[in-house]
Write an enzyme that holds these catalytic residues in place. Structure first.
Site, mmCIF file in Angstrom:
data_model
loop_
_atom_site.group_PDB
_atom_site.id
_atom_site.type_symbol
_atom_site.label_atom_id
_atom_site.label_comp_id
_atom_site.label_asym_id
_atom_site.label_seq_id
_atom_site.Cartn_x
_atom_site.Cartn_y
_atom_site.Cartn_z
ATOM 1 N N GLU A 424 0.765 -1.903 0.138
ATOM 2 C CA GLU A 424 -0.163 0.334 -0.581
ATOM 3 C C GLU A 424 0.727 0.552 0.171
ATOM 4 O O GLU A 424 1.689 1.410 0.712
ATOM 5 C CB GLU A 424 -0.943 -0.010 0.885
ATOM 6 N N ASP A 499 -4.964 -0.398 8.799
ATOM 7 C CA ASP A 499 -6.462 0.165 9.291
ATOM 8 C C ASP A 499 -7.360 0.506 8.596
ATOM 9 O O ASP A 499 -6.955 -1.058 7.398
ATOM 10 C CB ASP A 499 -5.455 1.921 9.903
#
Ligand code: 28F
Length: 643
Positions: A424, A499
């Protein structure tokens, strides 16, 4: 048997054996084994309903950590078993395989793979409390401490009701976790409800006040509808059954356009046959024959070229459920997940052939659409084969594939050993690039969120640069042309922050792999990296920093002890907070890292699992990890990967 005492001793030994070697009876002592205790009891309630007694089964998870299962059947017999002088109910809970051994009829029909019954659950519980309503009485018997009888079978009062309630609390001395997972039990009960139509399944969680209810009037038809809910259908769900033989067959199937996979799920006596067997083979033969014969008789074959089975199964969802008497039940294979009974092959083959042929002849419009779709699959298959042959002839072609400049490739050409980290964000990508093992680890950073591919057509996906890059990097094609043999990586590892955004990216990537490169998932090549939640450190007397990491609260306490007084704890919020060395040591190095292997045992729970593990709710994900990730033991979802 004649000697009361002797047989009594034998019985005791039985349950001790279960406690000595629990894995032999329930597979494992982790979360999966724990839930087997529930399935054993639920199986018996299901059997009773299957025999036609009781149409409601309730499972309750209590605050004290126990679970109760209640049915409205005839109630377990409480009268004295003549040969032993012991009440039948007591025998059922204290002897192994009592269902078969003590019955004169072929009583047990949902023969589980570990079909060993209530006594195993009893043996592995701190208490097991059984209440039976039958013959106007409320009967009660209790066992404690691994199946030892407490008091006698007693009558508590009168009732006009009938049924059995079993409440048990798993023994923490046996299991590495004794916390029941609502989601696991929920999807198991939903599956049972699909297989056992017109029986109501209730799940009540008193720990959280959560509740669910499953009731299906049409069973398998609704099962297929559920599995295909988000797909574009070619026709309605088609169902047929045959109850004329001693083998009872029920099948539901449906074809969809935007699905390049086949989903065939089979059951024998309500037990999933994960490795297929004679019934699945019969099904494949029958469907291939029906479609090819129809196409041939109606001049729909191009150049008289027959369709292959795989062309006919692309986009097919089917549930096959067989019920057969124990006398002809044969399971094969290492895990006994494969039906061996020969008669099942021809019965299913002939049934599917005749019923599906009839249906095609009666529904021309559907038949033409279906055969057109099968031919598209065939063309795609032939084109892919041709392209592969050509690539082989021009050896270089493969190396010439333009790899994205975003990819940092691995040096090794041992594709099986190589790992692709999909990371990411560019910044974490940069850190990973420095922290990797350049021989075997490749890094592909993703910018922003990938596209949601769940409702997209293939050309839209190919136009998307992010996915085009992933497809190109893996190098094994996509959709119907995907060939896992060609994959450039033995492991595809998704590495995101722990998250909400990270979880969302995981969902989107897994949705893509699930829909377009499914073999990567079914063959266990896709993983989610789990970065640690905490760093525990201090500066020692020589001014040197000592540090360690933890993935959960238990680990945190251990780490604090290890580092000793004066420790500090930092909570990691994202990959970006780690240096390349830290990222290597905690998340990338096969010696230390924790990877979750993505698997899809049960298509019903795929949605659930994806929703929980990859869903928006980070707290839920953490909870799931706490419940399902066992740091000391290998769970079915977990593989601590080492070189
Ligand atoms: C919550 C778990 O275990 N339900 C069960 C029955 C009913 C019979 C039975 C069970 C008879 C010969 C063994 C009653 N009346 N729920 C359950 N309900 N077991 S378990 O019989 C046991 C066999 O050998 C039952 C007449 N026949 C069978």
């Amino acid at each position: 048997m004649e000697n009361y005492n002797a047989s009594n001793i034998e019985l005791l030994e039985g349950l001790e054996g279960v406690r000595k070697r629990p894995a032999m009876y329930i597979g494992s002592t982790n979360a999966t084994g724990l839930h087997h205790l529930v399935w054993e009891i639920v199986d018996n309630a299901v059997d009773e309903a299957l025999n036609g007694y009781g149409d409601k089964i309730t499972v309750t998870l209590h605050k004290d950590g126990s679970c109760s299962v209640q049915d409205e059947g005839r109630g377990i017999p409480c009268d004295i078993h003549k040969a032993t002088g012991i009440p039948a109910i007591q025998l059922i809970f204290t002897t192994l395989h009592s269902g078969g051994k003590f019955s004169d009829t072929a009583y047990k029909s949902s023969a589980g793979l570990h079909g060993v019954g209530s006594s195993v659950t009893n043996a592995l519980s701190v208490y097991c409390d059984v209440t039976v309503c039958n013959d106007g009485k409320i009967n009660h018997i209790r066992f404690e401490n691994g199946g030892k009888k407490i008091g006698k079978l007693e009558v508590l009062g009168n009732t006009y009701k009938h049924g059995t309630t079993v409440r048990f609390k798993p023994d923490p001395k046996i299991f590495s976790t004794v916390e029941f997972s609502y989601d696991r039990i929920k999807s198991h009960l939903q599956e049972s409800a699909f297989l056992l139509k017109k029986v109501r399944f209730l799940l009540i969680d008193e720990r959280t006040n959560n509740k669910d209810e499953f009731y299906y009037e049409n069973g398998l038809k609704e099962y297929v509808e559920e599995l295909n809910q988000s797909k574009i259908k070619i026709g309605p769900v088609f169902t047929f059954e045959d109850t004329s033989n001693e083998i009872n067959v029920e099948i539901a199937l449906q074809y969809c356009y935007n699905d390049y996979n086949e989903t065939i799920r089979s059951y024998v006596n309500n037990v999933h046959t994960g490795d297929g067997g004679t019934h699945e083979t019969g099904f494949r033969l029958g469907i291939t024959r029906a479609v090819n014969d129809y196409a041939e008789n109606n001049n729909l074959l191009r150049n008289k070229q027959k369709l292959e089975g795989s062309d006919i199964r692309e986009g097919l969802t089917a549930i096959i459920s067989l019920r057969l008497p124990e006398s002809i039940l044969e399971f094969e294979g290492q895990t006994k997940g494969k039906l061996g009974t020969q008669q099942a092959m021809s019965i299913v083959n002939n049934l599917v052939y005749s019923k599906f042929s009839y249906y095609l002849n009666e529904n021309k419009e559907f038949a033409v659409k279906l055969i057109k779709k099968c031919q598209d699959s065939m063309n795609a298959r032939l084109a892919a084969r041709k392209a592969k042959d050509e690539a082989r002839n021009h050896k270089k072609a493969k190396e010439q594939i333009l790899l994205s400049d975003k990819l940092t490739p691995a040096q090794s050409k041992e594709f099986d050993k190589n790992e692709l980290f999909i990371v990411e964000g560019d910044s974490a990508g940069g850190t990973a690039k420095k922290g990797r093992d350049p021989r075997y680890q490749a890094i592909l950073p993703l910018r922003g969120k990938p596209l949601n591919t769940d409702s997209l057509t293939m050309d839209k996906i190919l136009q998307n640069t992010e996915f085009a890059t992933i497809i190109n990097t893996i190098g094994a094609g996509v959709g119907p042309n995907f060939d896992i043999e060609e994959s450039h990586y033995g492991k595809i590892i998704i590495m995101t922050d722990a998250d909400t955004d990270g979880a969302h990216i995981q969902t989107l990537l897994l949705t893509f792999f699930y829909n377009y490169m499914r073999p990567l998932i079914t063959e266990g090549k896709v993983y989610v990296a789990v970065p640690p939640l905490y760093r525990i450190f201090k500066t020692d007397s020589k001014g040197k920093t000592v540090e360690t990491y933890a993935w959960d609260n238990i680990g945190l306490n251990e780490a604090k002890q290890k580092i000793g007084a004066g420790y500090k704890v930092a909570r990691y919020k994202g990959l970006g907070e780690m240096s390349d060395t830290q990222l290597r040591n905690t998340t990338m190095n096969p010696k230390n890292r924790l990877l979750i292997q993505v698997n899809i045992g049960d298509p019903l729970s795929v949605e659930n699992k994806i929703a929980v593990l990859m869903g928006k709710d980070a707290d839920k994900r953490k909870k799931w990890l706490e419940q399902n990730v066992d740091f000391n033991e290998q769970d079915e979802f977990i593989e601590e990967v080492k070189h």
